[in-house]
Design a protein around this motif. Structure first.
Motif, short mmCIF file in Angstrom:
data_model
loop_
_atom_site.label_atom_id
_atom_site.label_comp_id
_atom_site.label_asym_id
_atom_site.label_seq_id
_atom_site.Cartn_x
_atom_site.Cartn_y
_atom_site.Cartn_z
N VAL A 1 -1.10 1.06 13.22
CA VAL A 1 -2.72 0.62 12.77
C VAL A 1 -2.16 1.96 10.58
O VAL A 1 -2.89 1.41 9.60
CB VAL A 1 -4.05 2.13 13.01
N SER A 2 -2.70 3.31 10.59
CA SER A 2 -1.90 3.31 9.76
C SER A 2 -0.55 2.66 8.59
O SER A 2 -0.55 3.09 7.80
CB SER A 2 -1.73 4.84 9.37
N MET B 1 -9.93 9.91 1.63
CA MET B 1 -8.13 9.34 2.02
C MET B 1 -7.72 9.70 3.25
O MET B 1 -6.61 9.14 3.42
CB MET B 1 -7.75 10.40 0.27
N PHE B 2 -8.46 10.92 3.72
CA PHE B 2 -7.67 10.93 4.43
C PHE B 2 -8.93 11.83 5.78
O PHE B 2 -9.34 11.93 5.38
CB PHE B 2 -6.91 12.62 4.59
N PHE C 1 2.90 8.71 4.75
CA PHE C 1 2.09 9.11 3.90
C PHE C 1 2.82 9.91 2.68
O PHE C 1 3.25 9.39 1.72
CB PHE C 1 0.76 8.54 3.78
N ARG C 2 3.51 9.95 3.05
CA ARG C 2 4.97 11.84 2.12
C ARG C 2 5.30 10.97 1.87
O ARG C 2 5.44 10.97 0.75
CB ARG C 2 4.77 12.59 3.15
N ILE C 3 6.45 10.00 2.71
CA ILE C 3 7.23 8.86 2.76
C ILE C 3 6.71 8.03 1.49
O ILE C 3 7.75 7.86 0.00
CB ILE C 3 8.43 8.43 4.00
N ASN D 1 6.97 6.76 -4.37
CA ASN D 1 5.92 6.05 -5.23
C ASN D 1 5.25 7.64 -6.32
O ASN D 1 4.25 7.38 -7.19
CB ASN D 1 4.96 5.45 -4.97
N LYS D 2 6.78 8.54 -6.35
CA LYS D 2 6.16 9.15 -7.30
C LYS D 2 5.67 9.66 -8.97
O LYS D 2 4.61 10.36 -8.73
CB LYS D 2 7.56 10.48 -7.13
N THR D 3 5.53 8.43 -9.58
CA THR D 3 5.44 8.31 -10.83
C THR D 3 4.38 7.79 -11.14
O THR D 3 3.34 7.75 -12.33
CB THR D 3 6.53 6.61 -11.64
N LEU D 4 3.52 7.05 -10.20
CA LEU D 4 1.91 6.98 -9.79
C LEU D 4 0.40 7.92 -10.30
O LEU D 4 1.50 9.47 -8.86
CB LEU D 4 1.62 6.06 -8.70
N GLU D 5 -0.03 8.29 -10.59
CA GLU D 5 -0.67 9.60 -10.58
C GLU D 5 -2.18 9.00 -9.57
O GLU D 5 -2.85 7.82 -9.52
CB GLU D 5 -1.75 9.72 -11.73
#
Length: 216
Positions: A51-52, A77-78, A89-91, A96-100
């Protein structure tokens, strides 16, 4: 997808229950509810992990397609407490670390502040504004300043009736001259069936398209 104009700005309504605003390079979703399936598994219900994973994969597809500068989540969101769904989601966030990422907190966003800091998520407690647009979780919390209001929270749906007594419930976008109601992004949510009012535009979301239902 469907393109409409509000306050002179183009909006793209995506069949993945998302809104994209090219002028601001802004991808908007509401009611992601990450961790909801994990929450129910903790309670002993057999909710599959997929699901997630499916919701995160859908988000990944949207980011790859639109290449937004910013992801804005208009609340929820959570889903309450930390569980393994959030680690998935942390992974994704690391990749996608450059995404604000901006979150206007909803009633389910109750994680500790350190969690948001670790994921580089910028928090706004009530609303976020950009240009002539204002984003809130619940419409009642929007300031009265004449901006166009986007909200989520209620998981809007529309009931469509066909021949032979066919009845189909679909998530939807709802727009009028001054407000927009966004669908819940997560597939693991129920629907609140709306009764369209005069002056509203309703766009139903099927598995592969967004379609205008009617202008009331």
């Amino acid at each position: 997808m469907i393109r409409i104009i509000k306050r002179g700005i183009e909006l793209i309504l995506d069949q993945e229950r998302a809104l994209y605003i090219p002028y601001y390079q802004l991808l908007v979703i509401s009611d992601f509810h990450l961790g909801k399936s994990g929450h129910f598994r903790k309670e002993g219900l057999q909710i599959p992990r997929q699901v997630s994973e499916t919701d995160i994969t859908r988000l990944d597809h949207l980011v790859a397609m639109y290449n937004p500068k910013t992801l804005l989540v208009t609340g929820d969101m959570f889903h309450h407490h930390h569980n393994m769904d959030l680690e998935e989601f942390r992974i994704w966030r690391i990749e996608n670390k450059t995404l604000e990422i901006i979150l206007v907190k909803g009633n389910h966003d109750k994680l500790a502040s350190i969690f948001y800091e670790q994921l580089a998520i910028k928090l706004f407690s009530i609303y976020y504004e950009i240009g002539d647009f204002c984003f809130v979780h619940e419409q009642k919390d929007a300031p009265d300043h004449g901006k166009y209001i986007f909200s989520g929270h209620i998981h809007p749906g529309i009931l469509l009736k066909g021949p032979a007594r066919q009845r189909l419930k679909l998530p939807c976008f709802v727009f009028d001259d001054n407000t927009a109601l966004l669908p819940a992004f997560s597939l693991f949510t129920g629907l609140y069936l709306i009764q369209a009012k005069t002056g509203q535009e309703v766009f139903a979301i099927t598995a592969n398209r967004v379609t205008a239902v009617a202008t009331f």
